[in-house]
Design an enzyme around this catalytic site. Structure first.
Site, PDB file in Angstrom:
ATOM      1  N   ASP A 151      10.099  -0.092   0.889  1.00  0.00           N
ATOM      2  CA  ASP A 151       9.907   0.729   0.533  1.00  0.00           C
ATOM      3  C   ASP A 151      10.197   1.062  -0.710  1.00  0.00           C
ATOM      4  O   ASP A 151      11.225   0.761  -1.548  1.00  0.00           O
ATOM      5  CB  ASP A 151       9.767   2.101   1.263  1.00  0.00           C
ATOM      6  CG  ASP A 151       9.220   3.343   0.616  1.00  0.00           C
ATOM      7  OD1 ASP A 151       9.277   2.924  -0.292  1.00  0.00           O
ATOM      8  OD2 ASP A 151       9.572   4.171   1.514  1.00  0.00           O
TER       9      ASP A 151
ATOM     10  N   ASP B 183       0.986  -0.916   0.081  1.00  0.00           N
ATOM     11  CA  ASP B 183       0.035  -0.038  -0.017  1.00  0.00           C
ATOM     12  C   ASP B 183       0.537   1.269  -0.079  1.00  0.00           C
ATOM     13  O   ASP B 183       2.047   1.031  -0.467  1.00  0.00           O
ATOM     14  CB  ASP B 183      -1.618   0.073   1.235  1.00  0.00           C
ATOM     15  CG  ASP B 183      -2.344   0.271   0.852  1.00  0.00           C
ATOM     16  OD1 ASP B 183      -2.733   1.625   1.328  1.00  0.00           O
ATOM     17  OD2 ASP B 183      -3.105  -0.354   0.669  1.00  0.00           O
TER      18      ASP B 183
ATOM     19  N   SER C  27     -11.605  -0.299  -0.648  1.00  0.00           N
ATOM     20  CA  SER C  27     -10.350  -0.969   0.008  1.00  0.00           C
ATOM     21  C   SER C  27      -9.910  -0.947   1.761  1.00  0.00           C
ATOM     22  O   SER C  27      -9.256  -1.712   1.884  1.00  0.00           O
ATOM     23  CB  SER C  27      -8.854   1.000   0.492  1.00  0.00           C
ATOM     24  OG  SER C  27      -8.310   0.926  -1.118  1.00  0.00           O
TER      25      SER C  27
ATOM     26  N   HIS D  69      -4.146   5.641   4.203  1.00  0.00           N
ATOM     27  CA  HIS D  69      -4.613   4.365   3.843  1.00  0.00           C
ATOM     28  C   HIS D  69      -3.964   3.654   4.308  1.00  0.00           C
ATOM     29  O   HIS D  69      -4.788   1.910   5.170  1.00  0.00           O
ATOM     30  CB  HIS D  69      -4.489   4.910   2.700  1.00  0.00           C
ATOM     31  CG  HIS D  69      -4.811   3.835   1.568  1.00  0.00           C
ATOM     32  ND1 HIS D  69      -4.437   2.105   0.335  1.00  0.00           N
ATOM     33  CD2 HIS D  69      -6.776   4.095   0.863  1.00  0.00           C
ATOM     34  CE1 HIS D  69      -6.250   2.244   0.230  1.00  0.00           C
ATOM     35  NE2 HIS D  69      -7.214   2.536   0.227  1.00  0.00           N
TER      36      HIS D  69
ATOM     37  N   GLN E 208       7.534   4.075   5.307  1.00  0.00           N
ATOM     38  CA  GLN E 208       6.944   4.796   6.768  1.00  0.00           C
ATOM     39  C   GLN E 208       5.629   5.823   5.500  1.00  0.00           C
ATOM     40  O   GLN E 208       6.341   5.820   4.604  1.00  0.00           O
ATOM     41  CB  GLN E 208       7.876   5.928   7.278  1.00  0.00           C
ATOM     42  CG  GLN E 208       7.219   6.900   8.644  1.00  0.00           C
ATOM     43  CD  GLN E 208       6.262   6.545   9.498  1.00  0.00           C
ATOM     44  OE1 GLN E 208       6.950   5.234  10.088  1.00  0.00           O
ATOM     45  NE2 GLN E 208       5.103   7.097   9.388  1.00  0.00           N
TER      46      GLN E 208
END
Length: 627
Positions: free
Chosen positions: A203, A181, A369, A221, A212
């Site tokens: 990431d 996400d 979502s 989100h 982060q």
């Protein structure tokens, strides 16, 4: 002045729209396009792997970077320059697929959470404090779990989350759920002790190991998605992987890399609250690879409100390891924004769901979502409670146990029923004490509901029941028909007791002893909710609710000051649902286990409305689990 609650509506169904171009052999040759599909982010090339190939040799041959090495295919990321050069080269393109690694953006929405520590929000006292405290309620190894946030209780009653948790054993323990996400707030109190080891974090937006959340239009989100997984499966492990930018956009290449990393890190479940309208072969190959390695993929259907289920959710039909999820409203209708159609498999609440928000806050979120991670949590609950040999059937258990939505078009998840589908499910034991030599139809309806909730119910006539019958039980239920039962038989048992025989409320120590402290009232159809934060309130706002289909008798009591009073007889101070927690001071004794007084009388089991049944299930669930 209390902070204003801000609703967050996030629409990620366009987050990864792809333009595809397939290069296939025709009549012994290769059809080469005269122009490449437009792309600002480069291209993806899927190639078959030969025995002599290596990542280095493929990178050199095609001029790109290998981002996924699958069983029989490799996926390379190519720059626009490399793709152009490849197109004009003499390298054979037979059986290759070239697609644009395009970037699209979700509609921009301003989002903001609100502080869970703000004074004046009494709802936090009903549950969020136990989450914010770092899961201290079970950090010591006890079998309890944090109380569900009351803000979601009405929605969770739809899918029977608290009822399911009351009969669960391991709560997702040992199950790793990858949340791909926008990243998460790694320091949020809800995630203390619940994240995978930091060396597994990734990431793919910034190319480091620190997923982060970063401030932007979609800020929060991923944090909210991860929080909803844990509200359903509070002992699951979250693997945070960032593949979307703060505005909710992402590249296909980053998503492919994220799924590959999740799979190779041992994720049992991969949650994808995102999607694309393009049936991209490179992404499908990556999903298939993850599935082959044992991962379930849970994907939101999209928020277009039409028959355009997005991918990967669109690949769900016929694939038992991909589950497509849409949103259902509190009235059991398909949410207006949900993408629907033949590819939509299951519904879960997705309207105004409360969850974690960055900076130790919470927020309200709407969209498919936020329906998807609840189903990811359901899978985690089931996986932790059954042998791995049964994991391949979890989708069928989910769909077989689901209930119809309002018009019968789609299925709504039923968590308590799903857990009971597990071949090695262990029911909790309940004792039901009834009056007479044969159980009546009203009591039998209540016994059947207990069975549906996952309890193995032993019935006992009031003439023969003794305190020792409570031994080994998780629950004792005393019907108002049990008039011959000794008034103090279950007074001191260390097992939760739910009772609706009012003349023994005082003998049980639940009310005072004078006749104005307990009784019954005829001609009633409603109960007035006064406590909106206690689990037995079933998430109902304050007000009057129909409990019977026609007027009948309700029982009531006036409990002591330590009791939780949930509902009253309309226009009175007489409590029709009330309870004492373990250790609370009752009238003349300390509660040896939870005690509940309930409004039913002798013949109302077949007359309960939907609200009446919700109150019944909430009372039983709280008595057993405190949730």
């Amino acid at each position: 002045m209390p902070e204003k609650r801000h609703s967050i509506n996030i629409w990620l169904y366009r987050a990864l729209t792809l333009l595809g171009l397939t290069l296939l052999a025709a009549c012994g040759g290769v059809s080469r396009p005269t122009t490449l599909p437009s792309s600002d982010q480069g291209y993806l090339l899927t190639v078959p792997i030969r025995a002599s190939d290596s990542p280095e040799s493929l990178a050199q041959r095609y001029g790109g970077e290998v981002i996924a090495w699958l069983e029989d295919k490799a996926i390379l990321k190519l720059s626009t320059q490399a793709a152009t050069a490849l197109q004009g080269s003499g390298v054979s393109l037979q059986n290759l697929v070239l697609e644009a690694d395009s970037l699209t953006r979700a509609p921009e929405l301003s989002t903001q959470g609100f502080s869970s520590w703000a004074e004046g929000w009494s709802s936090w006292a009903g549950g969020w404090n136990s989450w914010a405290g770092g899961w201290s309620s079970w950090a010591g190894g006890t079998s309890s779990i944090p109380v569900l946030p009351n803000d979601n209780r009405l929605e969770f009653m739809i899918t029977k989350v608290p009822q399911g948790q009351a009969i669960a054993r391991n709560f997702g323990q040992g199950i790793k759920v990858a949340v791909i996400d926008t990243g998460i707030d790694l320091n949020h109190p809800m995630f203390v002790g619940r994240l995978a080891p930091s060396n597994e974090w990734r990431d793919f937006v910034d190319g480091d190991g620190n997923p982060q959340e970063v401030s932007g239009n979609m800020y929060g989100h991923g944090t909210a998605v991860a929080g909803l997984v844990l509200q359903v499966a509070p002992r699951a492990t979250i693997l945070p992987i960032r593949a979307l930018s703060p505005d909710g956009s992402g590249t296909t290449s980053n998503l492919i890399s994220a799924i590959r990393h999740a799979s190779e890190s041992g994720a049992h479940i991969i949650n994808l609250s995102l999607g694309t309208t393009d049936n991209a072969s490179s992404l499908k190959n990556m999903v298939d690879y993850a599935i082959a390695r044992g991962s379930y993929v849970v994907a939101s259907s999209g928020n277009t409100g039409d028959q355009t289920v997005h991918y990967p959710a669109g690949w769900a039909p016929g694939n038992k390891y991909i589950i497509s999820v849409g949103s259902v409203s509190p009235t059991l209708n398909l949410s207006s924004f949900t993408s629907f159609g033949t590819s939509l498999e299951i519904l879960s609440p997705g309207e105004a769901m409360f969850s974690a928000y960055p900076d130790s806050r919470v927020g309200s979120f709407t969209g498919t979502s936020f329906a998807a991670p609840q189903i990811a949590g359901v899978l985690a609950l089931a996986m932790s409670d059954t042998a791995s040999a049964n994991w391949g059937n979890l989708e069928s258990y989910l769909l077989q146990s689901a209930v119809p939505d309002a018009d019968g078009s789609y299925k709504v998840a039923n968590i308590a029923a799903k857990l009971q589908r597990l071949p090695d499910f262990q029911r909790k034991n309940a004792l039901f004490v009834f009056g007479g030599s044969k159980i009546g139809s009203s009591d039998n309806a209540l016994v059947n509901r207990l069975t549906q909730l996952g309890y193995a119910v032993t019935t006992r006539s009031d003439s023969s029941a003794t305190a020792t019958d409570a031994n080994g039980r998780h629950l004792v239920v005393v019907s108002a028909t049990a008039t011959r039962l000794g008034a103090t038989v279950f007074r001191n048992v260390g097992v939760p007791v739910v009772v609706w025989r009012p003349d023994i409320f005082d003998d049980m120590g639940m009310t005072g002893t004078t006749t104005d402290q307990f009784g019954s009232s005829s001609g009633q159809t409603q109960a007035t909710v006064t406590s909106t934060i206690h689990p037995m309130g079933a998430g109902m706002p304050a007000g009057n609710y129909g409990i019977y289909t026609s007027s009948d008798v309700v029982t009531w009591g006036r409990p002591g000051s330590s009791a939780n009073i949930i509902t009253l007889l309309p226009g009175s101070s007489q409590a029709t649902i009330f309870g004492y927690d373990t250790g609370a001071q009752m009238v003349g004794l300390t509660a040896p286990a939870r005690r509940v007084g309930f409004f039913l009388a002798t013949n109302q089991g077949g007359k309960l409305t939907r609200n009446g049944w919700n109150f019944f299930e909430a009372a039983i669930t709280w008595a057993v689990s405190g949730n």
